[in-house]
Scaffold this active site. Structure first.
Site, PDB file in Angstrom:
ATOM      1  N   GLU A 172      11.410 -21.065 -24.492  1.00  0.00           N
ATOM      2  CA  GLU A 172      10.416 -20.097 -23.989  1.00  0.00           C
ATOM      3  C   GLU A 172       9.247 -19.875 -24.950  1.00  0.00           C
ATOM      4  N   TYR A 174       9.466 -19.425 -28.295  1.00  0.00           N
ATOM      5  CA  TYR A 174       9.760 -18.632 -29.507  1.00  0.00           C
ATOM      6  C   TYR A 174       9.850 -19.560 -30.737  1.00  0.00           C
ATOM      7  N   ARG A 222      19.847 -22.495 -26.662  1.00  0.00           N
ATOM      8  CA  ARG A 222      18.940 -22.498 -25.489  1.00  0.00           C
ATOM      9  C   ARG A 222      17.815 -23.471 -25.794  1.00  0.00           C
ATOM     10  N   HIS A 260       6.443 -18.853 -22.518  1.00  0.00           N
ATOM     11  CA  HIS A 260       5.902 -17.645 -21.876  1.00  0.00           C
ATOM     12  C   HIS A 260       4.413 -17.803 -21.546  1.00  0.00           C
ATOM     13  N   ARG A 263       1.303 -21.701 -17.550  1.00  0.00           N
ATOM     14  CA  ARG A 263       0.636 -21.213 -16.333  1.00  0.00           C
ATOM     15  C   ARG A 263       1.350 -21.734 -15.084  1.00  0.00           C
ATOM     16  N   ARG A 319      18.577 -11.431 -13.804  1.00  0.00           N
ATOM     17  CA  ARG A 319      18.195 -10.313 -12.937  1.00  0.00           C
ATOM     18  C   ARG A 319      19.197 -10.044 -11.810  1.00  0.00           C
ATOM     19  N   GLN A 347       9.305  -6.003 -10.810  1.00  0.00           N
ATOM     20  CA  GLN A 347       8.602  -4.724 -10.917  1.00  0.00           C
ATOM     21  C   GLN A 347       9.286  -3.710 -11.842  1.00  0.00           C
ATOM     22  N   LYS A 429       7.482 -14.155  -0.173  1.00  0.00           N
ATOM     23  CA  LYS A 429       8.180 -12.862  -0.295  1.00  0.00           C
ATOM     24  C   LYS A 429       9.366 -12.798   0.670  1.00  0.00           C
ATOM     25  N   GLY A 662       7.064   7.461   0.513  1.00  0.00           N
ATOM     26  CA  GLY A 662       5.633   7.498   0.818  1.00  0.00           C
ATOM     27  C   GLY A 662       5.219   8.765   1.527  1.00  0.00           C
ATOM     28  N   GLU A 668      -0.299   5.136  -5.110  1.00  0.00           N
ATOM     29  CA  GLU A 668       0.457   4.268  -6.031  1.00  0.00           C
ATOM     30  C   GLU A 668       1.935   4.161  -5.689  1.00  0.00           C
TER      31      GLU A 668
HETATM   32  P1  FAD Z   1       8.166   3.204   4.938  1.00  0.00           P
HETATM   33  O1  FAD Z   1       8.611   1.877   4.484  1.00  0.00           O
HETATM   34  O2  FAD Z   1       6.786   3.337   5.456  1.00  0.00           O
HETATM   35  O3  FAD Z   1       9.193   3.703   6.049  1.00  0.00           O
HETATM   36  C1  FAD Z   1       8.979   4.842   6.844  1.00  0.00           C
HETATM   37  C2  FAD Z   1       9.770   4.714   8.150  1.00  0.00           C
HETATM   38  O4  FAD Z   1       9.706   5.941   8.845  1.00  0.00           O
HETATM   39  C3  FAD Z   1       9.231   3.656   9.083  1.00  0.00           C
HETATM   40  O5  FAD Z   1      10.258   2.747   9.440  1.00  0.00           O
HETATM   41  C4  FAD Z   1       8.740   4.455  10.301  1.00  0.00           C
HETATM   42  O6  FAD Z   1       8.931   3.773  11.536  1.00  0.00           O
HETATM   43  C5  FAD Z   1       9.616   5.692  10.238  1.00  0.00           C
HETATM   44  N1  FAD Z   1       9.072   6.901  10.882  1.00  0.00           N
HETATM   45  C6  FAD Z   1       7.917   7.539  10.579  1.00  0.00           C
HETATM   46  N2  FAD Z   1       7.798   8.663  11.334  1.00  0.00           N
HETATM   47  C7  FAD Z   1       8.899   8.724  12.113  1.00  0.00           C
HETATM   48  C8  FAD Z   1       9.359   9.657  13.088  1.00  0.00           C
HETATM   49  N3  FAD Z   1       8.698  10.769  13.394  1.00  0.00           N
HETATM   50  N4  FAD Z   1      10.534   9.400  13.706  1.00  0.00           N
HETATM   51  C9  FAD Z   1      11.250   8.282  13.411  1.00  0.00           C
HETATM   52  N5  FAD Z   1      10.857   7.394  12.502  1.00  0.00           N
HETATM   53  C10 FAD Z   1       9.703   7.611  11.852  1.00  0.00           C
HETATM   54  N6  FAD Z   1       6.338  -2.418  -2.447  1.00  0.00           N
HETATM   55  C11 FAD Z   1       6.818  -2.930  -3.559  1.00  0.00           C
HETATM   56  O7  FAD Z   1       7.393  -2.202  -4.369  1.00  0.00           O
HETATM   57  N7  FAD Z   1       6.716  -4.262  -3.845  1.00  0.00           N
HETATM   58  C12 FAD Z   1       6.114  -5.105  -2.988  1.00  0.00           C
HETATM   59  O8  FAD Z   1       6.010  -6.294  -3.276  1.00  0.00           O
HETATM   60  C13 FAD Z   1       5.595  -4.591  -1.791  1.00  0.00           C
HETATM   61  N8  FAD Z   1       4.973  -5.400  -0.924  1.00  0.00           N
HETATM   62  C14 FAD Z   1       4.481  -4.875   0.233  1.00  0.00           C
HETATM   63  C15 FAD Z   1       3.858  -5.727   1.120  1.00  0.00           C
HETATM   64  C16 FAD Z   1       3.360  -5.237   2.313  1.00  0.00           C
HETATM   65  C17 FAD Z   1       2.664  -6.175   3.250  1.00  0.00           C
HETATM   66  C18 FAD Z   1       3.515  -3.853   2.628  1.00  0.00           C
HETATM   67  C19 FAD Z   1       2.994  -3.298   3.927  1.00  0.00           C
HETATM   68  C20 FAD Z   1       4.126  -3.007   1.728  1.00  0.00           C
HETATM   69  C21 FAD Z   1       4.605  -3.505   0.518  1.00  0.00           C
HETATM   70  N9  FAD Z   1       5.218  -2.684  -0.419  1.00  0.00           N
HETATM   71  C22 FAD Z   1       5.722  -3.213  -1.551  1.00  0.00           C
HETATM   72  C23 FAD Z   1       5.256  -1.232  -0.259  1.00  0.00           C
HETATM   73  C24 FAD Z   1       6.636  -0.734   0.158  1.00  0.00           C
HETATM   74  O9  FAD Z   1       7.077  -1.445   1.281  1.00  0.00           O
HETATM   75  C25 FAD Z   1       6.559   0.758   0.409  1.00  0.00           C
HETATM   76  O10 FAD Z   1       6.239   1.409  -0.789  1.00  0.00           O
HETATM   77  C26 FAD Z   1       7.888   1.299   0.922  1.00  0.00           C
HETATM   78  O11 FAD Z   1       8.236   0.686   2.123  1.00  0.00           O
HETATM   79  C27 FAD Z   1       7.786   2.800   1.140  1.00  0.00           C
HETATM   80  O12 FAD Z   1       9.025   3.234   1.595  1.00  0.00           O
HETATM   81  P2  FAD Z   1       9.201   4.513   2.527  1.00  0.00           P
HETATM   82  O13 FAD Z   1      10.630   4.494   2.922  1.00  0.00           O
HETATM   83  O14 FAD Z   1       8.679   5.699   1.827  1.00  0.00           O
HETATM   84  O15 FAD Z   1       8.261   4.304   3.793  1.00  0.00           O
HETATM   85  P1  NAP Z   2      -3.513  -0.033  -3.206  1.00  0.00           P
HETATM   86  O1  NAP Z   2      -2.840  -0.934  -4.149  1.00  0.00           O
HETATM   87  O2  NAP Z   2      -3.759   1.368  -3.582  1.00  0.00           O
HETATM   88  O3  NAP Z   2      -4.893  -0.737  -2.814  1.00  0.00           O
HETATM   89  C1  NAP Z   2      -5.794  -0.192  -1.928  1.00  0.00           C
HETATM   90  C2  NAP Z   2      -7.114  -0.970  -1.967  1.00  0.00           C
HETATM   91  O4  NAP Z   2      -8.004  -0.395  -1.060  1.00  0.00           O
HETATM   92  C3  NAP Z   2      -7.770  -0.987  -3.306  1.00  0.00           C
HETATM   93  O5  NAP Z   2      -8.254  -2.299  -3.549  1.00  0.00           O
HETATM   94  C4  NAP Z   2      -8.931  -0.003  -3.177  1.00  0.00           C
HETATM   95  O6  NAP Z   2      -9.898  -0.539  -4.034  1.00  0.00           O
HETATM   96  C5  NAP Z   2      -9.242  -0.040  -1.694  1.00  0.00           C
HETATM   97  N1  NAP Z   2      -9.655   1.249  -1.135  1.00  0.00           N
HETATM   98  C6  NAP Z   2      -9.079   2.460  -1.319  1.00  0.00           C
HETATM   99  N2  NAP Z   2      -9.738   3.409  -0.629  1.00  0.00           N
HETATM  100  C7  NAP Z   2     -10.740   2.787   0.024  1.00  0.00           C
HETATM  101  C8  NAP Z   2     -11.776   3.240   0.901  1.00  0.00           C
HETATM  102  N3  NAP Z   2     -11.890   4.512   1.240  1.00  0.00           N
HETATM  103  N4  NAP Z   2     -12.642   2.329   1.362  1.00  0.00           N
HETATM  104  C9  NAP Z   2     -12.552   1.038   1.027  1.00  0.00           C
HETATM  105  N5  NAP Z   2     -11.598   0.547   0.192  1.00  0.00           N
HETATM  106  C10 NAP Z   2     -10.702   1.429  -0.286  1.00  0.00           C
HETATM  107  O7  NAP Z   2      -2.706   0.030  -1.851  1.00  0.00           O
HETATM  108  P2  NAP Z   2      -2.096  -1.094  -0.937  1.00  0.00           P
HETATM  109  O8  NAP Z   2      -2.693  -2.423  -1.173  1.00  0.00           O
HETATM  110  O9  NAP Z   2      -2.185  -0.510   0.420  1.00  0.00           O
HETATM  111  O10 NAP Z   2      -0.599  -1.166  -1.366  1.00  0.00           O
HETATM  112  C11 NAP Z   2       0.254  -0.034  -1.148  1.00  0.00           C
HETATM  113  C12 NAP Z   2       1.340  -0.026  -2.174  1.00  0.00           C
HETATM  114  O11 NAP Z   2       2.259  -1.095  -1.923  1.00  0.00           O
HETATM  115  C13 NAP Z   2       0.763  -0.212  -3.544  1.00  0.00           C
HETATM  116  O12 NAP Z   2       0.881   0.967  -4.295  1.00  0.00           O
HETATM  117  C14 NAP Z   2       1.549  -1.330  -4.147  1.00  0.00           C
HETATM  118  O13 NAP Z   2       2.182  -0.940  -5.349  1.00  0.00           O
HETATM  119  C15 NAP Z   2       2.603  -1.697  -3.134  1.00  0.00           C
HETATM  120  N6  NAP Z   2       2.599  -3.163  -3.043  1.00  0.00           N
HETATM  121  C16 NAP Z   2       3.018  -3.861  -4.105  1.00  0.00           C
HETATM  122  C17 NAP Z   2       2.978  -5.225  -4.085  1.00  0.00           C
HETATM  123  C18 NAP Z   2       3.456  -6.024  -5.261  1.00  0.00           C
HETATM  124  O14 NAP Z   2       3.365  -7.233  -5.243  1.00  0.00           O
HETATM  125  N7  NAP Z   2       3.985  -5.437  -6.289  1.00  0.00           N
HETATM  126  C19 NAP Z   2       2.485  -5.878  -2.981  1.00  0.00           C
HETATM  127  C20 NAP Z   2       2.054  -5.141  -1.898  1.00  0.00           C
HETATM  128  C21 NAP Z   2       2.089  -3.770  -1.958  1.00  0.00           C
HETATM  129  P3  NAP Z   2     -11.369   0.033  -4.220  1.00  0.00           P
HETATM  130  O15 NAP Z   2     -11.187   1.527  -4.225  1.00  0.00           O
HETATM  131  O16 NAP Z   2     -11.855  -0.521  -5.503  1.00  0.00           O
HETATM  132  O17 NAP Z   2     -12.138  -0.506  -3.083  1.00  0.00           O
HETATM  133 FE1  SF4 Z   3      15.271  -8.480  -9.414  1.00  0.00          FE
HETATM  134 FE2  SF4 Z   3      13.115  -6.965  -8.886  1.00  0.00          FE
HETATM  135 FE3  SF4 Z   3      15.442  -5.881  -9.639  1.00  0.00          FE
HETATM  136 FE4  SF4 Z   3      13.967  -7.225 -11.400  1.00  0.00          FE
HETATM  137  S1  SF4 Z   3      13.395  -5.343 -10.387  1.00  0.00           S
HETATM  138  S2  SF4 Z   3      16.158  -7.367 -11.110  1.00  0.00           S
HETATM  139  S3  SF4 Z   3      13.200  -8.853 -10.120  1.00  0.00           S
HETATM  140  S4  SF4 Z   3      15.034  -7.003  -7.756  1.00  0.00           S
END
Ligand code: FAD
Ligand code: NAP
Ligand code: SF4
Length: 685
Positions: A172, A174, A222, A260, A263, A319, A347, A429, A662, A668
């Site tokens: 890696e 080192y 290693r 490490h 690329r 992991r 993460q 993913k 959420g 964030e």
């Molecule tokens: P949610 O996942 O939004 O779940 C809320 C649930 O509540 C939903 O199923 C909805 O249908 C239900 N609900 C809402 N209101 C009602 C109601 N009145 N009655 C019944 N059901 C209801 N996070 C990461 O950490 N790493 C990632 O790589 C990552 N990638 C992402 C990629 C994408 C494309 C997206 C969209 C999100 C990603 N996230 C990622 C974000 C992550 O998925 C969210 O942070 C997480 O799902 C939030 O969990 P939650 O349970 O709070 O809400």
């Molecule tokens: P996000 O990371 O907060 O990004 C939102 C984007 O929208 C930013 O680029 C922001 O940049 C822009 N934005 C915010 N307000 C805006 C406005 N009023 N008008 C125009 N642009 C605006 O949120 P997200 O992409 O929706 O992701 C949600 C969460 O899921 C994140 O917190 C993230 O941690 C998680 N997630 C993680 C991964 C991962 O790989 N770890 C992948 C997907 C999602 P500007 O303000 O500069 O325009």
């Molecule tokens: Fe695996 Fe993600 Fe857990 Fe790390 S944080 S051990 S990569 S699931």
């Protein structure tokens, strides 16, 4: 407790390995992981509990996080070191805890060389690393000889502390890897030049450790089998070194993949499973001591396949043991569908370590918190309603049900998983499927009642006699107020990822956060087959990895890139680098994938209007028209908590009412925070 092998589906994985003087219970090795507990006050008690849980879960051999043999080799100024007799006591806590079970444990001896994050680092030559601001000084011959002694003395202290052996870290990038490659080793004395000179330090260390610790002590080396950097070793050099390592008295050779600073992604979720085991298989033809293979092996099925094909004698997984301490036990009981699978996100583990925070796991927040986050049986078993089957609602439900509560989940969607159902659509993913599979299995095991396609209303929740209500309703995509936002060209990320609406070849994405990047990857690589299983060779070529090992470092002259036919713009208002807020260890991979696909990433954008012509933006006071078919909004999210607000003002508020994930705070938010928050509530409810 011994792991049961009841007609297991994993006969190779669970077979013992006789090392002559000792026997490993099975072929699983928990790879070295720095947790941050090594340096925390009282951290060794927590580390002992962490390792003990993995030993109880049946892992065959544990390798600890890297411990330096001296002060200069520490990773960071206060990094952990074993060089004094008085330090033995705290290590004994770990070995005593592990040895309550038939698991063996080796301490990793790691000298960071020029990767040491402090001003006293040293290396074979004064060559700075691209990933460390400190320039190392070149080691004198006296310092080299002193380092050999330090390794041997540290190994003898490890032996006193009760470790079954040591792993000498030679990969890696080192110190020992720095010596073995001309990339950093520019010396002209007997420690540089030909491969025999470059590997001398590693070989002398193995010999010195063997001499100090005797024949009945495991020595793992290693070995960097592919360096994946310019100035890395040729295959012939690697084989010469492997043979010398064997002759010097090592018991096992573990596979190291890439420096490490390489690329090439080697462990992130987009790396196909078992993408690098071919290199260990190649080495099996060259040496006769047992070999350990590694990288992106995260299920017993994959591990079994690798072993049954004869690629290696043991499988290292790191992991996956953070994600589930009982990985081996569950495999042995043919319950692999109950394993909480590592999704390779980095993460909560690697990203934390690089930020000097304690490691844990996104899918298992108990990891490294074994003594702090516990789930005792509840004194009163309550009826709990959970609204929302996203990561927060699901994690809460499972932990609460494990404590004995009677849980019912309501979700308006037709399947559990919340936003993970959209995340899993993104190429690279696919592992997110596994988390949903895990929760589905736990729901059936714990008899959790799930009401899908069911909108939870205030009336329903108030009229039923639930003792506690947990609102985990997640988020809604943010609505923007740009002129023309209702134009038919405008789509949300849900239209793309959930509803699979057709999208044109010219696209602008508003918002370059995690979801903006994911949508860009989805649009760029929509045509790709799943890299989890199908596309290994193609994936390796696309990152410039040469399986025929023609060049040093196993790098191709040029990666084979198939650019997307789409013309994609990824936009943000901030003037900082696009993608700067992505994960510490994975952000560069997302950026590189988009760069390969020719995605234009623009910062400092002001959105003016959307009309039939496309999206008009302004950058540095200059207006320009992006002639696009579609504008996809990925501009962050807002909490969805109207249900909670109504309940809060009802008589229900006097009883248990909780808001998590959420729905509580959208800013964030990620699944790491959602799941941890859910677990913490479930532990006390
Ligand atoms: P949610 O996942 O939004 O779940 C809320 C649930 O509540 C939903 O199923 C909805 O249908 C239900 N609900 C809402 N209101 C009602 C109601 N009145 N009655 C019944 N059901 C209801 N996070 C990461 O950490 N790493 C990632 O790589 C990552 N990638 C992402 C990629 C994408 C494309 C997206 C969209 C999100 C990603 N996230 C990622 C974000 C992550 O998925 C969210 O942070 C997480 O799902 C939030 O969990 P939650 O349970 O709070 O809400
Ligand atoms: P996000 O990371 O907060 O990004 C939102 C984007 O929208 C930013 O680029 C922001 O940049 C822009 N934005 C915010 N307000 C805006 C406005 N009023 N008008 C125009 N642009 C605006 O949120 P997200 O992409 O929706 O992701 C949600 C969460 O899921 C994140 O917190 C993230 O941690 C998680 N997630 C993680 C991964 C991962 O790989 N770890 C992948 C997907 C999602 P500007 O303000 O500069 O325009
Ligand atoms: Fe695996 Fe993600 Fe857990 Fe790390 S944080 S051990 S990569 S699931």
């Amino acid at each position: 407790m011994t792991v049961k092998i009841a007609n297991s589906a994993f006969p190779n994985l669970l077979a013992p390995l006789d090392l002559g003087f000792t026997t490993l219970a099975n072929r699983t090795l928990m790879g070295s992981m720095h947790t941050g507990l090594e340096e925390e006050k009282g951290g060794f008690d927590k580390l002992a509990a962490f390792y003990q849980a993995r030993a109880k879960g049946g892992v065959g051999l544990i390798v600890t996080g890297g411990i330096s043999p001296n002060a200069r080799g520490r990773l960071a100024p206060f990094g952990c070191e074993l060089s004094k007799f008085w330090q033995v006591t705290k290590h004994k806590k770990i070995t005593d805890a592990v040895h309550k079970y038939p698991t063996k444990i080796c301490m990793q001896l790691l000298h960071a060389g020029r990767y040491s994050y402090h001003p006293f680092s040293f290396a074979p030559s004064k060559v700075k690393s691209p990933i460390n601001p400190f320039t190392p000084s070149a080691m004198s011959v006296r310092q080299i000889k002193g380092t050999i002694k330090d390794f041997a003395y540290s190994a003898s202290l490890a032996q006193r502390a009760g470790y079954d052996g040591v792993e000498i870290m030679g990969s890696e990038g080192y110190l020992l890897n720095q010596f073995s490659c001309v990339r950093v080793n520019k010396r002209t004395d007997e420690w540089g030049g030909c491969v025999e000179n470059r590997m001398r330090l590693a070989i002398d260390i193995i010999k010195a450790v063997r001499e100090k610790t005797g024949e009945k002590f495991i020595i793992i080396f290693r070995l960097s089998m592919i360096d994946l950097v310019d100035g890395g070793n040729s295959w012939e050099d690697v084989v010469t070194m492997a043979k010398a390592v064997e002759a010097a008295g090592a018991t096992l050779i573990n596979t190291g993949i890439g420096w490490h600073e390489a690329r090439v992604p080697t462990i992130s979720t987009s790396v196909p499973r078992a993408a690098f085991t071919w290199i260990t298989e190649k080495m099996k033809q060259e040496v006769s001591i047992p070999l350990v293979t590694t990288n992106r092996i995260n299920t017993p099925e994959v591990a079994e396949e690798v072993l049954s094909k004869g690629h290696a004698d043991l499988v290292s997984m790191a992991r996956p043991f953070l994600a589930d301490a009982e990985f081996v036990q569950k495999a042995a009981e043919n319950k692999s569908d109950e394993i909480n699978t590592c999704i390779g996100c980095n993460q909560a583990c690697l990203d934390h370590v690089f930020q000097q925070k304690r490691a844990s796991c996104l899918v298992n927040p108990v990891a490294c918190y074994e003594t702090e986050l516990t789930f005792a049986k509840a004194k009163i078993n309550k009826r709990i309603a959970v609204v929302g089957a996203g990561p927060a609602g699901l994690a809460f439900s499972v932990y609460a049900a494990q404590r004995g509560h009677k849980v019912e989940i309501f979700d308006r969607a037709s399947e559990i998983g919340g936003q993970f159902n959209f995340a899993k659509q993104v190429p690279g993913k696919e592992e997110f499927y596994e988390t949903i599979r895990y929760f589905n299995k736990q729901i059936s095991l714990l008899d959790i009642k799930v009401h899908l396609s069911t909108e939870a209303t205030t009336e329903d929740l108030i009229n039923d006699d639930f003792d506690e209500l947990v609102i985990a309703t997640g988020i809604l995509p943010r609505k923007l107020a740009i002129e023309g936002i209702d134009h038919e060209k405008v789509k949300s990320y849900l239209d793309v990822l959930r509803d699979k609406q057709p999208i044109g070849n010219n696209v602008a994405i508003i918002g370059a956060g995690g979801i903006g990047f994911d949508v860009a990857v989805f649009l760029a690589e929509e045509h790709e087959k799943s890299p989890l299983v199908d596309n290994k060779e193609k994936w390796l070529k696309s990152w410039g990895v040469d399986q025929s090992y023609q060049n040093n470092g196993a790098l191709l002259d040029k990666p084979t890139i198939e650019k997307t036919p789409r013309n994609i713009h990824l936009l943000q208002r901030k003037t900082s680098k696009v993608g700067a807020g992505l994960g510490k260890t994975t952000g560069w991979i997302h950026r590189a994938i988009l760069q390969k696909n020719g995605v234009k990433m623009l910062a400092g954008v002001t959105y003016k209007k959307i009309d039939d012509n496309g999206l008009t933006i302004e950058i540095d006071g200059k207006e320009q028209l992006l002639d696009v078919d579609h504008v996809i909004v990925c501009a962050g999210q807002e909490s969805q908590r109207s249900l909670y607000q109504t309940l809060e003002t009802s008589k229900r508020a006097e009883q248990g009412l909780h808001l998590i994930g959420g729905a509580k705070v959208a800013a964030e938010l990620d699944a790491k925070r959602a799941i941890r928050q859910a677990a913490e509530l479930a532990a006390v409810i």
